[in-house]
Design a protein around this motif. Sequence first.
Motif, PDB file in Angstrom:
ATOM      1  N   ASP A  80       0.822  -1.210   0.000  1.00 18.96           N
ATOM      2  CA  ASP A  80       0.000   0.000   0.000  1.00 18.96           C
ATOM      3  C   ASP A  80       0.857   1.262   0.000  1.00 18.96           C
ATOM      4  OD1 ASP A  80      -2.395  -1.399   0.037  1.00 18.96           O
ATOM      5  OD2 ASP A  80      -2.413  -1.548   2.231  1.00 18.96           O
ATOM      6  N   ASN A  81       2.148   1.099  -0.202  1.00 15.43           N
ATOM      7  CA  ASN A  81       3.074   2.228  -0.178  1.00 15.43           C
ATOM      8  C   ASN A  81       3.519   2.596  -1.590  1.00 15.43           C
ATOM      9  OD1 ASN A  81       2.922   1.838   2.582  1.00 15.43           O
ATOM     10  ND2 ASN A  81       4.835   0.687   2.663  1.00 15.43           N
ATOM     11  N   SER A  82       4.194   3.735  -1.679  1.00 16.78           N
ATOM     12  CA  SER A  82       4.808   4.113  -2.952  1.00 16.78           C
ATOM     13  C   SER A  82       6.122   3.355  -3.113  1.00 16.78           C
ATOM     14  CB  SER A  82       5.069   5.613  -2.972  1.00 16.78           C
ATOM     15  OG  SER A  82       6.130   5.921  -2.076  1.00 16.78           O
ATOM     16  N   TYR A  83       6.730   3.501  -4.279  1.00 16.31           N
ATOM     17  CA  TYR A  83       8.080   2.984  -4.466  1.00 16.31           C
ATOM     18  C   TYR A  83       9.049   3.792  -3.586  1.00 16.31           C
ATOM     19  CZ  TYR A  83       6.596   0.264  -8.521  1.00 16.31           C
ATOM     20  OH  TYR A  83       5.973  -0.640  -9.347  1.00 16.31           O
ATOM     21  N   PRO A  84      10.167   3.216  -3.201  1.00 13.84           N
ATOM     22  CA  PRO A  84      11.145   3.970  -2.405  1.00 13.84           C
ATOM     23  C   PRO A  84      11.730   5.129  -3.199  1.00 13.84           C
ATOM     24  CG  PRO A  84      11.594   1.598  -2.331  1.00 13.84           C
ATOM     25  CD  PRO A  84      10.579   1.807  -3.402  1.00 13.84           C
ATOM     26  N   ILE A  85      12.160   6.165  -2.491  1.00 13.02           N
ATOM     27  CA  ILE A  85      12.835   7.281  -3.155  1.00 13.02           C
ATOM     28  C   ILE A  85      14.204   6.811  -3.642  1.00 13.02           C
ATOM     29  CG2 ILE A  85      11.663   9.038  -1.767  1.00 13.02           C
ATOM     30  CD1 ILE A  85      14.369   9.239  -0.170  1.00 13.02           C
ATOM     31  N   LYS A  86      14.789   7.553  -4.555  1.00 12.81           N
ATOM     32  CA  LYS A  86      16.129   7.227  -5.046  1.00 12.81           C
ATOM     33  C   LYS A  86      17.167   7.533  -3.973  1.00 12.81           C
ATOM     34  CE  LYS A  86      14.857   7.899  -9.849  1.00 12.81           C
ATOM     35  NZ  LYS A  86      14.972   8.714 -11.073  1.00 12.81           N
ATOM     36  N   SER A  87      18.219   6.771  -3.961  1.00 12.79           N
ATOM     37  CA  SER A  87      19.242   6.914  -2.921  1.00 12.79           C
ATOM     38  C   SER A  87      19.885   8.295  -2.934  1.00 12.79           C
ATOM     39  CB  SER A  87      20.317   5.836  -3.078  1.00 12.79           C
ATOM     40  OG  SER A  87      20.936   5.945  -4.355  1.00 12.79           O
ATOM     41  N   SER A  88      19.895   8.947  -4.087  1.00 12.09           N
ATOM     42  CA  SER A  88      20.515  10.279  -4.175  1.00 12.09           C
ATOM     43  C   SER A  88      19.720  11.339  -3.418  1.00 12.09           C
ATOM     44  CB  SER A  88      20.655  10.698  -5.636  1.00 12.09           C
ATOM     45  OG  SER A  88      19.395  10.648  -6.295  1.00 12.09           O
ATOM     46  N   ALA A  89      18.433  11.035  -3.129  1.00 12.37           N
ATOM     47  CA  ALA A  89      17.589  11.998  -2.405  1.00 12.37           C
ATOM     48  C   ALA A  89      17.564  11.717  -0.910  1.00 12.37           C
ATOM     49  CB  ALA A  89      16.169  11.972  -2.956  1.00 12.37           C
ATOM     50  N   ASP A  90      18.235  10.665  -0.475  1.00 12.67           N
ATOM     51  CA  ASP A  90      18.235  10.257   0.934  1.00 12.67           C
ATOM     52  C   ASP A  90      18.949  11.303   1.789  1.00 12.67           C
ATOM     53  OD1 ASP A  90      18.471   8.949   3.381  1.00 12.67           O
ATOM     54  OD2 ASP A  90      18.720   6.995   2.446  1.00 12.67           O
ATOM     55  N   ILE A  91      18.324  11.718   2.900  1.00  9.93           N
ATOM     56  CA  ILE A  91      18.975  12.706   3.791  1.00  9.93           C
ATOM     57  C   ILE A  91      19.349  12.075   5.136  1.00  9.93           C
ATOM     58  CG2 ILE A  91      17.811  14.671   2.718  1.00  9.93           C
ATOM     59  CD1 ILE A  91      16.035  14.764   5.288  1.00  9.93           C
ATOM     60  N   ARG A  92      19.366  10.742   5.206  1.00  7.10           N
ATOM     61  CA  ARG A  92      19.825  10.101   6.438  1.00  7.10           C
ATOM     62  C   ARG A  92      21.324  10.334   6.619  1.00  7.10           C
ATOM     63  NH1 ARG A  92      18.162   4.051   5.691  1.00  7.10           N
ATOM     64  NH2 ARG A  92      18.780   4.636   3.565  1.00  7.10           N
ATOM     65  N   ILE A  93      21.743  10.444   7.863  1.00  8.56           N
ATOM     66  CA  ILE A  93      23.165  10.624   8.155  1.00  8.56           C
ATOM     67  C   ILE A  93      23.896   9.310   7.891  1.00  8.56           C
ATOM     68  CG2 ILE A  93      24.849  11.097   9.979  1.00  8.56           C
ATOM     69  CD1 ILE A  93      22.750  12.928  11.275  1.00  8.56           C
ATOM     70  N   LEU A  94      24.861   9.346   6.982  1.00  9.31           N
ATOM     71  CA  LEU A  94      25.633   8.156   6.572  1.00  9.31           C
ATOM     72  C   LEU A  94      24.717   7.045   6.074  1.00  9.31           C
ATOM     73  CD1 LEU A  94      28.214   8.015   9.531  1.00  9.31           C
ATOM     74  CD2 LEU A  94      28.535   9.030   7.271  1.00  9.31           C
ATOM     75  N   GLY A  95      23.634   7.439   5.396  1.00 11.31           N
ATOM     76  CA  GLY A  95      22.627   6.465   4.963  1.00 11.31           C
ATOM     77  C   GLY A  95      23.180   5.398   4.033  1.00 11.31           C
ATOM     78  N   GLN A  96      23.874   5.804   2.976  1.00 11.87           N
ATOM     79  CA  GLN A  96      24.409   4.836   2.023  1.00 11.87           C
ATOM     80  C   GLN A  96      25.578   4.061   2.612  1.00 11.87           C
ATOM     81  OE1 GLN A  96      25.017   6.306  -1.993  1.00 11.87           O
ATOM     82  NE2 GLN A  96      23.438   7.872  -1.751  1.00 11.87           N
ATOM     83  N   TRP A  97      26.375   4.743   3.435  1.00  9.54           N
ATOM     84  CA  TRP A  97      27.519   4.063   4.047  1.00  9.54           C
ATOM     85  C   TRP A  97      27.060   2.936   4.976  1.00  9.54           C
ATOM     86  CZ3 TRP A  97      29.060   3.922   9.275  1.00  9.54           C
ATOM     87  CH2 TRP A  97      30.317   3.351   9.511  1.00  9.54           C
TER      88      TRP A  97
END
Length: 374
Positions: free
Chosen positions: A164-181
């Motif tokens: 019931d959710n949308s697709y996830p946002i793209k990783s380039s838009a992520d604002i988590r601290i050290l999210g990709q790391w």
Amino acid sequence: MKRNRFIYTLLAIVLGMLIGSIILLISGTNPIEAYKVIFVGAFGKPKYISWTIVKAVPLILTGLSVAFAFNTGLFNIGAEGQYIVGSVGALLVGLLVDLPPVIHGIVALAAGMFFGYLWGAFVGLLKAKFDVNEVISSIMMNWIGFYFSNFLLSFPIIRNIESDNSYPIKSSADIRILGQWKTSEAGKEFLMNNRFLRDILNPPVNWGIIIAIIAAIIIWYILKKTTLGYELRSVGFNPKAAEYGGISINKSIMASMGIAGALSGLAGAITVLGVSGNIGMMAAQEGYGFDGMAVALIAGNNPIGTIPAAILYAGLSYGGGKLTTIGTYSEVVDIIVGIMILFIAIPKLLDIIRFFFAKWFKKDEKDVEGGQYE
């Protein structure tokens, strides 16, 4: 006046906890143990502190939205709708647009603010041009925003057909601290060997807390130190006098509701980009806009005060969820918060209580001075 407001707030918090203690006793729970569970559950571990901060961020911004409007003589009951459309704006940019990292997140945040601004400014337009009460129109706009977001989730390009959710946002838009790391092999290995940092970073800690604090300072500065703030407050205090002084009432009302909407929209954008980005946006109301009204009241509509008020509210809510571990109900927290707000809303009663205690202590001092207790 400011000192009295601070005293009222402290009294309201104490009275809320005292009456909450009575309710806990009636339900067969030790109040001291319950409050210990709430406090430890919110601040007892690095992981709990991170979660409390994560939950406080949207509350700071929606509380700031309500407080800002109130300081300009308007009641923004539409923070929830503005929060929702802010989530929509951030999702559309975060999901459908290709931009470099960092820039993508900034643009998505700006889109969320812009959507929220439009939602709030429309309420201001109805108020300014057609004298539509902002309380009624903003409540209606909450539901329009909610069903608008559900409508968008019916499009295959946005909605994940497996949920019931949308697709996830793209990783380039992520604002988590050290999210990709954190999701990389090196990050996983490092965190596996460092429990303290793992506990802090495992929750979706994001840059939102920095953004929210900066926003609170900017709003305080606008209200207290700028010509715009003076004009907005003047219209709120006395529209006729402000108009006589050459201030455009209609423009001020739209600006005030637009800024309030942008703040709530920013809260929704931060949630999508920094908390729920991996699952996108849900087809449900999260209630942060409504909780923001409680935060604004606890803060006495002081922009800087929304920061500790939101942390208190988030701590009570998050820590209160752990009351089930001692066999009581987490809804007790809602009762405590409700009582706090009730007492904040009736300062005259707190005046009477304060007067009674002041008179009582004064009497005791006279008795001691007179030698009655020697």
